[in-house]
Design a protein around this motif. Structure first.
Motif, short mmCIF file in Angstrom:
data_model
loop_
_atom_site.label_atom_id
_atom_site.label_comp_id
_atom_site.label_asym_id
_atom_site.label_seq_id
_atom_site.Cartn_x
_atom_site.Cartn_y
_atom_site.Cartn_z
N ARG A 89 0.84 -1.21 0.00
CA ARG A 89 0.00 0.00 0.00
C ARG A 89 0.87 1.26 0.00
O ARG A 89 0.60 2.21 -0.73
CB ARG A 89 -0.91 -0.04 1.24
CG ARG A 89 -1.77 1.18 1.44
CD ARG A 89 -2.93 1.21 0.44
NE ARG A 89 -3.72 2.40 0.65
CZ ARG A 89 -3.46 3.57 0.08
NH1 ARG A 89 -2.45 3.71 -0.75
NH2 ARG A 89 -4.23 4.60 0.32
N ALA A 90 1.91 1.25 0.82
CA ALA A 90 2.75 2.44 0.98
C ALA A 90 3.62 2.70 -0.26
O ALA A 90 4.01 3.84 -0.51
CB ALA A 90 3.63 2.29 2.21
N THR A 91 3.93 1.67 -1.01
CA THR A 91 4.81 1.82 -2.17
C THR A 91 4.02 1.76 -3.48
O THR A 91 4.55 1.35 -4.50
CB THR A 91 5.90 0.73 -2.16
OG1 THR A 91 5.29 -0.56 -2.15
CG2 THR A 91 6.82 0.88 -0.96
N ASP A 92 2.78 2.21 -3.44
CA ASP A 92 1.92 2.15 -4.64
C ASP A 92 2.18 3.29 -5.63
O ASP A 92 1.54 3.38 -6.67
CB ASP A 92 0.43 2.15 -4.24
CG ASP A 92 0.00 3.43 -3.53
OD1 ASP A 92 0.83 4.35 -3.35
OD2 ASP A 92 -1.18 3.51 -3.13
N GLY A 93 3.14 4.17 -5.29
CA GLY A 93 3.46 5.27 -6.19
C GLY A 93 2.64 6.52 -5.93
O GLY A 93 2.91 7.58 -6.50
N VAL A 94 1.64 6.43 -5.07
CA VAL A 94 0.78 7.58 -4.74
C VAL A 94 1.16 8.14 -3.37
O VAL A 94 1.24 9.35 -3.17
CB VAL A 94 -0.71 7.16 -4.76
CG1 VAL A 94 -1.60 8.32 -4.34
CG2 VAL A 94 -1.10 6.64 -6.14
N VAL A 95 1.42 7.26 -2.42
CA VAL A 95 1.75 7.67 -1.04
C VAL A 95 3.13 8.32 -1.01
O VAL A 95 4.10 7.77 -1.56
CB VAL A 95 1.70 6.46 -0.08
CG1 VAL A 95 2.15 6.86 1.31
CG2 VAL A 95 0.29 5.88 -0.03
N GLU A 96 3.21 9.48 -0.36
CA GLU A 96 4.48 10.21 -0.23
C GLU A 96 4.96 10.25 1.21
O GLU A 96 6.16 10.33 1.46
CB GLU A 96 4.32 11.64 -0.75
CG GLU A 96 4.00 11.71 -2.23
CD GLU A 96 3.66 13.11 -2.69
OE1 GLU A 96 3.81 14.07 -1.89
OE2 GLU A 96 3.22 13.26 -3.84
N GLU A 97 4.04 10.23 2.16
CA GLU A 97 4.42 10.31 3.58
C GLU A 97 3.64 9.29 4.39
O GLU A 97 2.45 9.10 4.19
CB GLU A 97 4.17 11.71 4.14
CG GLU A 97 4.54 11.82 5.62
CD GLU A 97 4.23 13.17 6.24
OE1 GLU A 97 4.51 13.34 7.44
OE2 GLU A 97 3.71 14.06 5.53
N ILE A 98 4.35 8.68 5.34
CA ILE A 98 3.75 7.75 6.29
C ILE A 98 3.78 8.42 7.65
O ILE A 98 4.83 8.88 8.10
CB ILE A 98 4.54 6.43 6.37
CG1 ILE A 98 4.68 5.78 5.00
CG2 ILE A 98 3.89 5.47 7.36
CD1 ILE A 98 3.41 5.31 4.38
N VAL A 99 2.64 8.50 8.32
CA VAL A 99 2.57 9.01 9.70
C VAL A 99 2.37 7.81 10.62
O VAL A 99 1.35 7.13 10.54
CB VAL A 99 1.40 10.00 9.88
CG1 VAL A 99 1.32 10.48 11.32
CG2 VAL A 99 1.52 11.17 8.92
N LEU A 100 3.35 7.55 11.46
CA LEU A 100 3.25 6.43 12.40
C LEU A 100 2.51 6.88 13.65
O LEU A 100 2.99 7.75 14.38
CB LEU A 100 4.64 5.90 12.73
CG LEU A 100 5.43 5.36 11.52
CD1 LEU A 100 6.84 5.03 11.92
CD2 LEU A 100 4.71 4.17 10.92
N ALA A 101 1.34 6.30 13.88
CA ALA A 101 0.50 6.69 15.01
C ALA A 101 0.22 5.49 15.91
O ALA A 101 -0.89 5.30 16.37
CB ALA A 101 -0.80 7.31 14.50
N THR A 102 1.26 4.69 16.13
CA THR A 102 1.12 3.58 17.07
C THR A 102 1.19 4.14 18.49
O THR A 102 1.60 5.28 18.69
CB THR A 102 2.22 2.53 16.86
OG1 THR A 102 3.50 3.18 16.96
CG2 THR A 102 2.08 1.85 15.50
N ASN A 103 0.80 3.33 19.46
CA ASN A 103 0.77 3.78 20.85
C ASN A 103 2.19 4.02 21.38
O ASN A 103 3.16 3.48 20.87
CB ASN A 103 0.03 2.77 21.72
CG ASN A 103 -1.45 2.76 21.41
OD1 ASN A 103 -2.08 3.81 21.34
ND2 ASN A 103 -2.01 1.58 21.19
N PHE A 104 2.27 4.84 22.43
CA PHE A 104 3.56 5.20 23.01
C PHE A 104 3.93 4.29 24.17
O PHE A 104 4.36 4.75 25.23
CB PHE A 104 3.56 6.67 23.44
CG PHE A 104 3.50 7.61 22.27
CD1 PHE A 104 4.58 7.77 21.43
CD2 PHE A 104 2.34 8.31 21.98
CE1 PHE A 104 4.53 8.64 20.34
CE2 PHE A 104 2.27 9.17 20.90
CZ PHE A 104 3.38 9.33 20.07
#
Length: 198
Positions: free
Chosen positions: A130-145
């Motif tokens: 999904r992340a490397t589909d050519g459309v996504v430019e930024e990933i925001v990691l919102a996992t728990n702390f």
């Protein structure tokens, strides 16, 4: 081994819910049987229907009744940014802020080697596709702390950075309306380290 009675099966089923112990499950079962049999029937039917109808979104992996969820199907969303969360409830909390307009990927868990949960158990291959589909430019990691959430964010972040993607992490710090004297030292320390200019 003696087979459980219908009542015991009901109590055991209710005990599977988070935060429900034996006493609470017993009270719930007796309440439904004694005072709300119609409610019990509705609950049972709703659960069975949900299990039959709900599946994973083909794009973001959250729960949906359709091939693609409403968020992914929304043409007004920013397709260049992808927020990675641990669960559908985390996704819901971010949506309720009404500040994020990108898309999501829901891991359905987090890495926990001690519990035998590895990358294959959190749909990492699907996330990478999904992340490397050519459309996504930024990933925001919102996992728990917590330890597992931090380890998951680090692992995913390093994996996706190696593929040339921009990766960011939710900021941490003092809660809105919080008074410093009541905030734990770890949170204050993180807020100082993550400070930004005004």
């Amino acid at each position: 081994m003696k087979e459980l009675s219908s009542l015991d099966q009901m109590i055991e089923a209710l005990r599977r819910l988070p935060g429900v112990g034996p006493k609470s499950a017993t009270r719930m079962a007796y309440h439904l049987l004694q005072h709300d049999r119609e409610g019990a029937q509705f609950l049972g039917n709703a659960m069975l229907n949900a299990l039959q109808q709900i599946r994973h979104c083909g794009s973001c992996n959250t729960f949906t009744e359709n091939a693609v969820c409403d968020t992914c199907a929304d043409a007004s969303r920013d397709t260049s940014i992808l927020c990675v969360v641990e669960s559908p409830s985390d996704q819901l909390m971010i949506e309720q802020t009404m500040t994020y307009k990108g898309l999501y990927f829901v891991l359905m868990g987090r890495l926990s080697p001690l519990d035998g949960i590895g990358p294959q158990d959190i749909y990492l291959d699907k996330l990478i596709r999904r992340a490397t589909d050519g459309v996504v430019e930024e990933i925001v990691l919102a996992t728990n702390f917590n330890n597992e959430g931090e380890a998951t964010a680090h692992y995913i972040g390093e994996t996706l950075k190696a593929k040339g993607l921009k990766v960011s992490r939710l900021a941490r710090g003092v809660p809105v309306g919080g008074e410093l004297e009541y905030v734990d030292p770890g949170t204050i320390a993180r807020a100082i380290l993550d400070r930004k200019s005004t």
